[in-house]
Design an enzyme around this catalytic site. Structure first.
Site, PDB file in Angstrom:
ATOM      1  N   TYR A  64     -15.419   2.367   9.181  1.00 19.96           N
ATOM      2  CA  TYR A  64     -13.955   2.324   9.073  1.00 19.96           C
ATOM      3  C   TYR A  64     -13.318   2.765  10.399  1.00 19.96           C
ATOM      4  O   TYR A  64     -12.476   2.049  10.973  1.00 19.96           O
ATOM      5  CB  TYR A  64     -13.490   3.217   7.920  1.00 19.96           C
ATOM      6  CG  TYR A  64     -11.992   3.426   7.875  1.00 19.96           C
ATOM      7  CD1 TYR A  64     -11.129   2.395   7.499  1.00 19.96           C
ATOM      8  CD2 TYR A  64     -11.424   4.661   8.224  1.00 19.96           C
ATOM      9  CE1 TYR A  64      -9.746   2.588   7.474  1.00 19.96           C
ATOM     10  CE2 TYR A  64     -10.056   4.852   8.189  1.00 19.96           C
ATOM     11  CZ  TYR A  64      -9.219   3.823   7.817  1.00 19.96           C
ATOM     12  OH  TYR A  64      -7.856   4.020   7.792  1.00 19.96           O
ATOM     13  N   VAL A  93       1.578   3.586   2.361  1.00 17.59           N
ATOM     14  CA  VAL A  93       2.552   3.795   3.435  1.00 17.59           C
ATOM     15  C   VAL A  93       3.747   2.853   3.249  1.00 17.59           C
ATOM     16  O   VAL A  93       4.905   3.270   3.354  1.00 17.59           O
ATOM     17  CB  VAL A  93       1.900   3.609   4.828  1.00 17.59           C
ATOM     18  CG1 VAL A  93       2.952   3.736   5.925  1.00 17.59           C
ATOM     19  CG2 VAL A  93       0.788   4.631   5.055  1.00 17.59           C
ATOM     20  N   GLY A  96       0.817  -1.222   0.000  1.00 10.82           N
ATOM     21  CA  GLY A  96       0.000   0.000   0.000  1.00 10.82           C
ATOM     22  C   GLY A  96       0.846   1.265   0.000  1.00 10.82           C
ATOM     23  O   GLY A  96       2.078   1.213  -0.129  1.00 10.82           O
TER      24      GLY A  96
END
Ligand SMILES: NC(=O)c1ccc[n+]([C@@H]2O[C@H](COP(=O)([O-])OP(=O)(O)OC[C@H]3O[C@@H](n4cnc5c(N)ncnc54)[C@H](OP(=O)(O)O)[C@@H]3O)[C@@H](O)[C@H]2O)c1
Length: 282
Positions: free
Chosen positions: A126, A13, A11
């Site tokens: 989330y 990061v 991803g």
């Protein structure tokens, strides 16, 4: 050399963090396709084989609207997956670094959230599922860093988020309406990653850390700075977030401040960081 497992390494990061960690650690980076954090058997055997001292847990279902549509899956990955990781860390006595979000807060505070602020209830699935992940870690472990961050930008040509969207829209439009009632702390993923590496290396007191570039703004101000840095002539008009309805509600305030981090790591302002991003990565 200390061994580090990184989950969700494919991803945004992970892309910035792994090269930094590679300079100092024996890094075992697992993209989703190689290690699913909901697969307990695979996790157990990865930990047994590698015997890590540090685990950086980035894997998460991060699409906020999809989490709202598929709450069961969101909790399965973000809560249960984090619990699985924490259990493995407990068994192997390793330090866990978990990247969480300013969306755990309800967003009703009118200034930036500090580490000492209480979490009441997130406005969306989330945020709720990431907070459940935080709680699991706190229940199971003593050696942990829960790092809350917010409004990350990064990725350059692969960016599909706010900065890239504004640059695309700015090219096609002379004027744009942008939301002016939601607040955050825009944070360059490159700067977050440097701070995460500092936590791994300097080992300050365990606990919760807020990590963001310094300052806060609303989406309209964020967009205006993007256009200024990109030298684009696009005029902007502020509108209420109700004009752009989304599946998942968004908190009015996700801004955070890094009160505990400053003793060991300095973060620059979001304006300085954004300027570097827009002028070097596009
Ligand atoms: N981006 C932000 O603004 C932001 C803000 C605050 C906190 N965070 C947190 O920072 C962390 C890293 O975020 P990011 O921006 O790098 O997000 P990202 O680009 O979406 O990366 C997350 C990674 O996790 C993987 N993943 C999803 N489900 C998984 C599973 N069951 N097992 C293993 N891997 C799985 C994804 O793979 P697939 O894409 O293949 O599913 C993806 O590569 C996340 O924990 C996120 O909650 C992000």
């Amino acid at each position: 050399m200390q061994k580090v497992i990184v989950t969700g390494s494919g991803g945004m990061v992970g892309t910035y963090l792994i090269p930094l960690l590679n300079e100092k650690y024996d890094v075992h980076a697992f993209p989703h396709s190689d290690l699913d954090v909901t697969d307990v058997q695979k996790l157990t055997s990865a930990f047994e084989k590698i015997q890590p001292q540090i685990v950086v847990h980035l894997a998460a279902m991060t699409n906020v609207d999809l989490c709202e549509e598929q709450p069961q899956q969101a909790f399965f990955v973000n809560e249960q997956g984090t619990k699985n990781i924490a259990k493995c860390c407990r068994q192997h006595n390793c330090t866990l670094l978990y990247v969480s979000t300013g969306m755990v807060f309800d967003g009703n505070k009118t200034s930036a959230y500090e580490e000492s602020d209480c979490v009441t209830r997130s406005v969306n699935i989330y945020g709720e599922s990431k907070y459940k992940g935080e709680q699991a870690i706190q229940q199971l472990l003593q050696k942990f860093y829960i790092v809350r961050t917010t409004w990350l930008f990064g990725g350059g040509q692969r960016d599909k988020k706010f900065v890239a969207k504004m640059l695309q829209l700015g090219k096609k439009n002379d004027s744009l309406s942008v939301v002016d009632d939601t607040w955050g702390s825009p944070t360059y993923t490159k700067d977050l990653s440097a701070a995460l590496e500092t936590l791994c290396t300097k080992v300050p007191d365990y606990g919760i850390y807020h990590i963001a570039n310094v300052g806060r703004c609303n989406r309209l101000q964020f967009a205006q700075k993007i256009f200024a840095d990109a030298k684009m002539d696009c005029t902007t008009k502020g509108v209420r977030s109700a004009s752009f309805p989304t599946k998942a509600p968004r908190p009015f305030n996700e801004s955070i401040t890094s009160t505990k981090l400053s003793a060991i790591h300095k973060m620059r302002t979001w304006q300085e960081a954004l300027h570097e991003y827009v002028t070097t990565e596009f």
